[in-house]
Design a protein around this motif. Structure first.
Motif, PDB file in Angstrom:
ATOM      1  N   THR A   1      40.145  32.908  34.126  1.00 37.22           N
ATOM      2  CA  THR A   1      40.196  31.567  34.722  1.00 37.22           C
ATOM      3  C   THR A   1      41.605  31.224  35.209  1.00 37.22           C
ATOM      4  OG1 THR A   1      40.632  30.454  32.615  1.00 37.22           O
ATOM      5  CG2 THR A   1      38.317  30.796  33.235  1.00 37.22           C
ATOM      6  N   ASP A   2      42.599  31.962  34.732  1.00 39.79           N
ATOM      7  CA  ASP A   2      43.977  31.782  35.171  1.00 39.79           C
ATOM      8  C   ASP A   2      44.216  32.755  36.320  1.00 39.79           C
ATOM      9  OD1 ASP A   2      46.790  31.964  35.515  1.00 39.79           O
ATOM     10  OD2 ASP A   2      47.134  31.309  33.454  1.00 39.79           O
ATOM     11  N   THR A   3      44.218  32.253  37.547  1.00 37.29           N
ATOM     12  CA  THR A   3      44.268  33.134  38.713  1.00 37.29           C
ATOM     13  C   THR A   3      45.557  33.943  38.767  1.00 37.29           C
ATOM     14  OG1 THR A   3      42.899  31.533  39.895  1.00 37.29           O
ATOM     15  CG2 THR A   3      43.937  33.241  41.205  1.00 37.29           C
ATOM     16  N   LYS A   4      46.654  33.376  38.284  1.00 38.50           N
ATOM     17  CA  LYS A   4      47.902  34.151  38.278  1.00 38.50           C
ATOM     18  C   LYS A   4      47.790  35.336  37.328  1.00 38.50           C
ATOM     19  CE  LYS A   4      52.909  33.745  37.733  1.00 38.50           C
ATOM     20  NZ  LYS A   4      54.049  32.828  37.449  1.00 38.50           N
ATOM     21  N   VAL A   5      47.213  35.125  36.158  1.00 34.61           N
ATOM     22  CA  VAL A   5      47.014  36.217  35.200  1.00 34.61           C
ATOM     23  C   VAL A   5      46.078  37.276  35.787  1.00 34.61           C
ATOM     24  CG1 VAL A   5      46.008  36.811  32.955  1.00 34.61           C
ATOM     25  CG2 VAL A   5      47.486  34.794  33.178  1.00 34.61           C
ATOM     26  N   PHE A   6      44.986  36.821  36.397  1.00 37.13           N
ATOM     27  CA  PHE A   6      44.019  37.720  37.029  1.00 37.13           C
ATOM     28  C   PHE A   6      44.697  38.531  38.140  1.00 37.13           C
ATOM     29  CE2 PHE A   6      39.431  37.626  38.979  1.00 37.13           C
ATOM     30  CZ  PHE A   6      39.356  39.009  38.864  1.00 37.13           C
ATOM     31  N   THR A   7      45.525  37.859  38.943  1.00 39.32           N
ATOM     32  CA  THR A   7      46.231  38.531  40.029  1.00 39.32           C
ATOM     33  C   THR A   7      47.191  39.579  39.497  1.00 39.32           C
ATOM     34  OG1 THR A   7      46.042  36.587  41.459  1.00 39.32           O
ATOM     35  CG2 THR A   7      47.768  38.176  42.005  1.00 39.32           C
ATOM     36  N   ASN A   8      47.926  39.239  38.449  1.00 43.48           N
ATOM     37  CA  ASN A   8      48.868  40.194  37.859  1.00 43.48           C
ATOM     38  C   ASN A   8      48.131  41.422  37.320  1.00 43.48           C
ATOM     39  OD1 ASN A   8      51.048  38.551  38.455  1.00 43.48           O
ATOM     40  ND2 ASN A   8      51.139  37.635  36.422  1.00 43.48           N
ATOM     41  N   TYR A   9      46.934  41.197  36.783  1.00 44.63           N
ATOM     42  CA  TYR A   9      46.139  42.329  36.296  1.00 44.63           C
ATOM     43  C   TYR A   9      45.755  43.252  37.457  1.00 44.63           C
ATOM     44  CZ  TYR A   9      41.997  44.962  34.963  1.00 44.63           C
ATOM     45  OH  TYR A   9      41.080  45.983  34.775  1.00 44.63           O
ATOM     46  N   VAL A  10      45.199  42.673  38.521  1.00 42.80           N
ATOM     47  CA  VAL A  10      44.735  43.491  39.652  1.00 42.80           C
ATOM     48  C   VAL A  10      45.886  44.263  40.285  1.00 42.80           C
ATOM     49  CG1 VAL A  10      43.781  43.402  41.982  1.00 42.80           C
ATOM     50  CG2 VAL A  10      42.734  42.046  40.162  1.00 42.80           C
ATOM     51  N   PHE A  11      46.959  43.552  40.633  1.00 48.60           N
ATOM     52  CA  PHE A  11      48.032  44.218  41.354  1.00 48.60           C
ATOM     53  C   PHE A  11      48.911  45.064  40.437  1.00 48.60           C
ATOM     54  CE2 PHE A  11      46.467  41.205  44.381  1.00 48.60           C
ATOM     55  CZ  PHE A  11      46.560  41.892  45.576  1.00 48.60           C
ATOM     56  N   GLY A  12      48.883  44.763  39.149  1.00 46.03           N
ATOM     57  CA  GLY A  12      49.536  45.657  38.193  1.00 46.03           C
ATOM     58  C   GLY A  12      48.830  47.007  38.141  1.00 46.03           C
ATOM     59  N   LYS A  13      47.505  47.002  38.161  1.00 50.89           N
ATOM     60  CA  LYS A  13      46.746  48.259  38.175  1.00 50.89           C
ATOM     61  C   LYS A  13      47.028  49.051  39.451  1.00 50.89           C
ATOM     62  CE  LYS A  13      42.632  49.000  36.663  1.00 50.89           C
ATOM     63  NZ  LYS A  13      42.860  49.831  35.470  1.00 50.89           N
ATOM     64  N   LEU A  14      47.075  48.351  40.575  1.00 53.81           N
ATOM     65  CA  LEU A  14      47.357  49.057  41.826  1.00 53.81           C
ATOM     66  C   LEU A  14      48.745  49.697  41.780  1.00 53.81           C
ATOM     67  CD1 LEU A  14      45.965  46.562  44.527  1.00 53.81           C
ATOM     68  CD2 LEU A  14      44.773  48.406  43.326  1.00 53.81           C
ATOM     69  N   GLN A  15      49.723  48.934  41.292  1.00 53.39           N
ATOM     70  CA  GLN A  15      51.090  49.443  41.243  1.00 53.39           C
ATOM     71  C   GLN A  15      51.206  50.640  40.303  1.00 53.39           C
ATOM     72  OE1 GLN A  15      54.029  46.656  39.749  1.00 53.39           O
ATOM     73  NE2 GLN A  15      55.657  47.615  40.943  1.00 53.39           N
ATOM     74  N   ARG A  16      50.568  50.538  39.131  1.00 52.93           N
ATOM     75  CA  ARG A  16      50.651  51.643  38.179  1.00 52.93           C
ATOM     76  C   ARG A  16      49.984  52.909  38.705  1.00 52.93           C
ATOM     77  NH1 ARG A  16      49.623  47.313  34.772  1.00 52.93           N
ATOM     78  NH2 ARG A  16      47.404  47.806  34.613  1.00 52.93           N
ATOM     79  N   ASN A  17      49.042  52.746  39.586  1.00 54.86           N
ATOM     80  CA  ASN A  17      48.356  53.915  40.155  1.00 54.86           C
ATOM     81  C   ASN A  17      48.942  54.346  41.501  1.00 54.86           C
ATOM     82  OD1 ASN A  17      45.652  54.720  38.570  1.00 54.86           O
ATOM     83  ND2 ASN A  17      46.002  52.515  38.320  1.00 54.86           N
ATOM     84  N   GLY A  18      50.003  53.685  41.916  1.00 57.01           N
ATOM     85  CA  GLY A  18      50.703  54.103  43.115  1.00 57.01           C
ATOM     86  C   GLY A  18      49.942  53.858  44.406  1.00 57.01           C
ATOM     87  N   VAL A  19      49.137  52.786  44.438  1.00 57.10           N
ATOM     88  CA  VAL A  19      48.366  52.466  45.636  1.00 57.10           C
ATOM     89  C   VAL A  19      48.625  51.017  46.036  1.00 57.10           C
ATOM     90  CG1 VAL A  19      46.576  54.113  44.941  1.00 57.10           C
ATOM     91  CG2 VAL A  19      46.287  51.688  44.397  1.00 57.10           C
ATOM     92  N   VAL A  20      48.248  50.683  47.256  1.00 54.03           N
ATOM     93  CA  VAL A  20      48.450  49.305  47.722  1.00 54.03           C
ATOM     94  C   VAL A  20      47.138  48.597  48.015  1.00 54.03           C
ATOM     95  CG1 VAL A  20      50.744  49.748  48.656  1.00 54.03           C
ATOM     96  CG2 VAL A  20      48.744  50.102  50.112  1.00 54.03           C
ATOM     97  N   VAL A  21      46.008  49.263  47.795  1.00 52.01           N
ATOM     98  CA  VAL A  21      44.719  48.627  48.039  1.00 52.01           C
ATOM     99  C   VAL A  21      43.709  49.082  46.989  1.00 52.01           C
ATOM    100  CG1 VAL A  21      44.024  50.436  49.697  1.00 52.01           C
ATOM    101  CG2 VAL A  21      42.909  48.189  49.771  1.00 52.01           C
ATOM    102  N   GLY A  22      42.932  48.118  46.505  1.00 57.08           N
ATOM    103  CA  GLY A  22      41.824  48.405  45.595  1.00 57.08           C
ATOM    104  C   GLY A  22      40.511  48.127  46.307  1.00 57.08           C
ATOM    105  N   VAL A  23      39.455  48.840  45.919  1.00 59.54           N
ATOM    106  CA  VAL A  23      38.176  48.708  46.624  1.00 59.54           C
ATOM    107  C   VAL A  23      37.029  48.675  45.629  1.00 59.54           C
ATOM    108  CG1 VAL A  23      39.095  49.971  48.617  1.00 59.54           C
ATOM    109  CG2 VAL A  23      37.817  51.202  46.865  1.00 59.54           C
ATOM    110  N   GLY A  24      35.866  48.236  46.130  1.00 66.05           N
ATOM    111  CA  GLY A  24      34.646  48.345  45.340  1.00 66.05           C
ATOM    112  C   GLY A  24      33.824  47.080  45.316  1.00 66.05           C
ATOM    113  N   GLY A  25      32.696  47.179  44.633  1.00 65.62           N
ATOM    114  CA  GLY A  25      31.936  45.988  44.347  1.00 65.62           C
ATOM    115  C   GLY A  25      30.521  45.911  44.847  1.00 65.62           C
ATOM    116  N   TYR A  26      30.116  46.712  45.855  1.00 64.77           N
ATOM    117  CA  TYR A  26      28.768  46.518  46.396  1.00 64.77           C
ATOM    118  C   TYR A  26      27.703  46.816  45.348  1.00 64.77           C
ATOM    119  CZ  TYR A  26      24.628  46.879  49.333  1.00 64.77           C
ATOM    120  OH  TYR A  26      23.370  46.712  49.873  1.00 64.77           O
ATOM    121  N   ASN A  27      26.797  45.870  45.165  1.00 63.60           N
ATOM    122  CA  ASN A  27      25.701  45.975  44.197  1.00 63.60           C
ATOM    123  C   ASN A  27      26.220  46.120  42.768  1.00 63.60           C
ATOM    124  OD1 ASN A  27      23.013  46.054  43.323  1.00 63.60           O
ATOM    125  ND2 ASN A  27      22.823  48.255  43.666  1.00 63.60           N
TER     126      ASN A  27
END
Length: 212
Positions: free
Chosen positions: A30-56
């Motif tokens: 519910t804390d969008t800043k925390v949620f954002t840090n989680y998403v972009f932290g994962k991208l950074q740790r994996n050395g990528v600049v885009v995350g994908v997924g979600g259909y169905n």
């Protein structure tokens, strides 16, 4: 190309927002800043600049917002593909078409600024929806405005103006808008899953992301 990435050349990360991802249990979504840090932290740790997924995908992240829990059966099945990238990333039209409709769906957990394009595909109408944009993306638009393949049509928006989500593009294909303008369900209930999937084909038809 919808974002300025070549998914056959540039590295990307498939993100899991289901119960199968134990990391989500320890995050205040519910804390969008925390949620954002989680998403972009994962991208950074994996050395990528885009995350994908979600259909169905049967997601748990919609529990964060009353927007998806206004009926007896909550909505939890994602009907598009999400492309998680920094705010300001340009968005391009995947094929020729016209602007069908647009509006700012300004509620917590909603799309925020949204554009729907109308195309002809296999001699039938096909609609593409772009959610979580920035507000300047809606400036100067008019219904019926033509767009060309590869034309920049929008930019990914920051929170909170993007519906209060970590920055990303929600991209969805629709064969029947059911009378909607400027908006269309991007998430449905388990009961309605097969019905909505029948009119919302897999957006990877155009994205061609390996592994999705």
């Amino acid at each position: 190309m919808i974002l300025p990435f070549d998914f056959h050349r540039d590295p990307f990360l498939i993100l899991d927002f289901t119960d199968n991802n134990p990391e989500l249990a320890g995050i205040d979504l519910t804390d969008t800043k925390v949620f954002t840090n989680y998403v972009f932290g994962k991208l950074q740790r994996n050395g990528v600049v885009v995350g994908v997924g979600g259909y169905n995908e049967h997601r748990v992240i919609y529990r964060r917002s009353p927007h998806f829990n206004q009926t007896e059966e909550p909505r939890c099945i994602h009907l598009g593909i999400d492309l998680w990238a920094v705010a300001g990333t340009p968005v391009f039209a995947p094929l020729d078409g016209v602007v069908h409709s647009f509006q700012d769906n300004n509620h917590f957990g909603d799309y925020g600024p949204t554009i729907i394009l109308e195309h002809q595909w296999n001699e039938k109408p096909l609609y593409s929806l772009y959610g979580h944009l920035n507000r300047p993306s809606l400036a100067g638009l008019r219904v019926g405005m033509p767009v060309k393949t590869g034309q920049k049509i929008a930019e990914i928006g920051p929170f909170p103006e993007n519906g209060d989500w970590p920055p990303h593009l929600h991209f969805q294909l629709i064969t029947d808008l059911l009378g909607h303008t400027g908006d269309f369900p991007g998430v449905c209930s388990l009961t309605d899953r097969e019905w909505f999937l029948a009119i919302c084909p897999n957006p990877n038809l155009f994205l061609q992301i390996p592994g999705l």
